[in-house]
Design an enzyme around this catalytic site. Structure first.
Site, PDB file in Angstrom:
ATOM      1  N   ASP A   8       8.197  33.562 -21.415  1.00  0.00           N
ATOM      2  CA  ASP A   8       7.841  32.592 -19.642  1.00  0.00           C
ATOM      3  C   ASP A   8       6.524  32.371 -19.448  1.00  0.00           C
ATOM      4  OD1 ASP A   8       8.421  30.975 -17.620  1.00  0.00           O
ATOM      5  OD2 ASP A   8       8.423  33.135 -16.900  1.00  0.00           O
ATOM      6  N   THR A  16       0.867  32.277 -11.943  1.00  0.00           N
ATOM      7  CA  THR A  16       0.080  30.820 -11.698  1.00  0.00           C
ATOM      8  C   THR A  16       1.905  30.787 -10.813  1.00  0.00           C
ATOM      9  OG1 THR A  16       1.146  30.986 -13.617  1.00  0.00           O
ATOM     10  CG2 THR A  16      -0.537  29.640 -12.948  1.00  0.00           C
ATOM     11  N   LYS A  44      11.700  29.341  -9.176  1.00  0.00           N
ATOM     12  CA  LYS A  44      10.621  29.784 -10.202  1.00  0.00           C
ATOM     13  C   LYS A  44      11.462  29.643 -11.513  1.00  0.00           C
ATOM     14  CE  LYS A  44       8.538  33.811  -8.291  1.00  0.00           C
ATOM     15  NZ  LYS A  44       8.350  34.940  -7.750  1.00  0.00           N
ATOM     16  N   ALA A 116       9.004  25.799 -18.521  1.00  0.00           N
ATOM     17  CA  ALA A 116       8.780  24.664 -17.573  1.00  0.00           C
ATOM     18  C   ALA A 116       7.893  23.487 -17.528  1.00  0.00           C
ATOM     19  CB  ALA A 116      10.066  24.802 -16.862  1.00  0.00           C
TER      20      ALA A 116
HETATM   21  C1  BG6 Z   1       7.920  26.890 -14.057  1.00  0.00           C
HETATM   22  C2  BG6 Z   1       7.654  27.678 -12.531  1.00  0.00           C
HETATM   23  O1  BG6 Z   1       6.878  27.822 -15.350  1.00  0.00           O
HETATM   24  O2  BG6 Z   1       7.562  26.094 -14.544  1.00  0.00           O
HETATM   25  C3  BG6 Z   1       8.097  26.420 -11.695  1.00  0.00           C
HETATM   26  O3  BG6 Z   1       8.076  28.814 -12.878  1.00  0.00           O
HETATM   27  C4  BG6 Z   1       7.442  24.975 -11.840  1.00  0.00           C
HETATM   28  O4  BG6 Z   1       7.641  26.966 -10.433  1.00  0.00           O
HETATM   29  C5  BG6 Z   1       7.763  25.203 -13.327  1.00  0.00           C
HETATM   30  O5  BG6 Z   1       8.131  24.568 -10.941  1.00  0.00           O
HETATM   31  C6  BG6 Z   1       7.225  23.150 -13.771  1.00  0.00           C
HETATM   32  O6  BG6 Z   1       5.544  23.585 -13.721  1.00  0.00           O
HETATM   33  P1  BG6 Z   1       4.886  22.087 -13.972  1.00  0.00           P
HETATM   34  O7  BG6 Z   1       3.359  22.844 -13.796  1.00  0.00           O
HETATM   35  O8  BG6 Z   1       5.257  21.376 -14.467  1.00  0.00           O
HETATM   36  O9  BG6 Z   1       4.885  21.516 -12.217  1.00  0.00           O
HETATM   37 MG    MG Z   2       8.261  32.262 -14.675  1.00  0.00          MG
END
Ligand code: BG6
Ligand code: MG
Length: 219
Positions: A8, A16, A44, A116
């Site tokens: 991850d 971040t 998260k 994600a």
């Molecule tokens: C995940 C985070 O890695 O990415 C989440 O833990 C976040 O908090 C998700 O919402 C999506 O991220 P992004 O940068 O596409 O908005």
């Molecule tokens: Mg994470």
């Protein structure tokens, strides 16, 4: 035998997770919703739009916005988040991570990113770690996000490995569930409480050494 590590990003490789929290908190405030760190644990690992839905539900405002307005709100959050990631440099790798990545590379382990976040590739570039990775699972390609195992299963496929040959590393409850569901050995970074489903828990990334991970995973 362990031949691959699937990481991850947010909260494992770099901090971040904190920037996501601050950006959501400020958006929530504008909508009249208070959110604290405890509630934030649920966000998260969860995609941008799903996170927004959880926040609206938390503030009993799930029916207050149209789909279009929700996209606009999520964009606002992402704009604030993108401002904060502009300051990221290789110094922002969490303690122990640089060594772990280098050791794993030297030992010939495959490495994939299972985040994600759609901002993942940009963050990797800023951290100057993209060359160490063999692949990045595109979160837009998923039919289901974490806690569904799909992202980790795809990570293993990318490395040409069986899930039993991979270790997954996470700081999110939903992420640990995804790793476990994929049938991989799970490493959880965080409190014993939040990470209780992980096969191996470290409270701090500085304790993530390759030797310890491999030893634990091969037990
Ligand atoms: C995940 C985070 O890695 O990415 C989440 O833990 C976040 O908090 C998700 O919402 C999506 O991220 P992004 O940068 O596409 O908005
Ligand atoms: Mg994470």
């Amino acid at each position: 035998m362990i031949k691959g590590l699937i990481f991850d990003l947010d909260g494992v490789i770099t901090d971040t997770a904190e920037y996501h929290y601050l950006a959501w908190k400020s958006l929530a405030k504008k909508m009249g919703i208070e959110m604290d760190r405890e509630f934030n644990e649920q966000l998260k690992g969860i995609s941008r739009m799903e996170s927004l839905d959880l926040i609206l539900k938390h503030g009993n405002k799930e029916n207050d916005y149209s789909e279009e307005e929700k996209i606009e709100l999520a964009t606002q959050k992402n704009e604030e988040y993108k401002e904060s990631i502009k300051q990221i440099t290789p110094n922002d790798l969490l303690p122990g991570i640089e060594q772990l990545l280098k050791d794993a590379k030297e030992k010939g382990l495959g490495m994939a990113l299972a985040s994600a976040s759609k901002n993942g590739p940009e963050i990797m570039k800023r951290l100057e770690i993209e060359d160490l990775f063999d692949g990045v699972v595109d979160p837009a390609s998923l039919s289901a996000g974490k806690p569904d195992p799909e992202i980790f299963v795809k990570g293993a496929e990318m490395l040409g490995l069986d899930v039993s040959e991979c270790v997954g590393l996470e700081d999110a409850e939903a992420g640990v569930e995804a790793i476990n569901g994929a049938g991989m050995f799970s490493v959880g970074v965080g409190s014993k409480d939040a990470m209780h489903k992980a096969d191996f828990i470290v409270e701090d990334t500085k304790d993530l050494t390759l030797d310890v991970i491999l030893e634990r995973a091969s037990k």
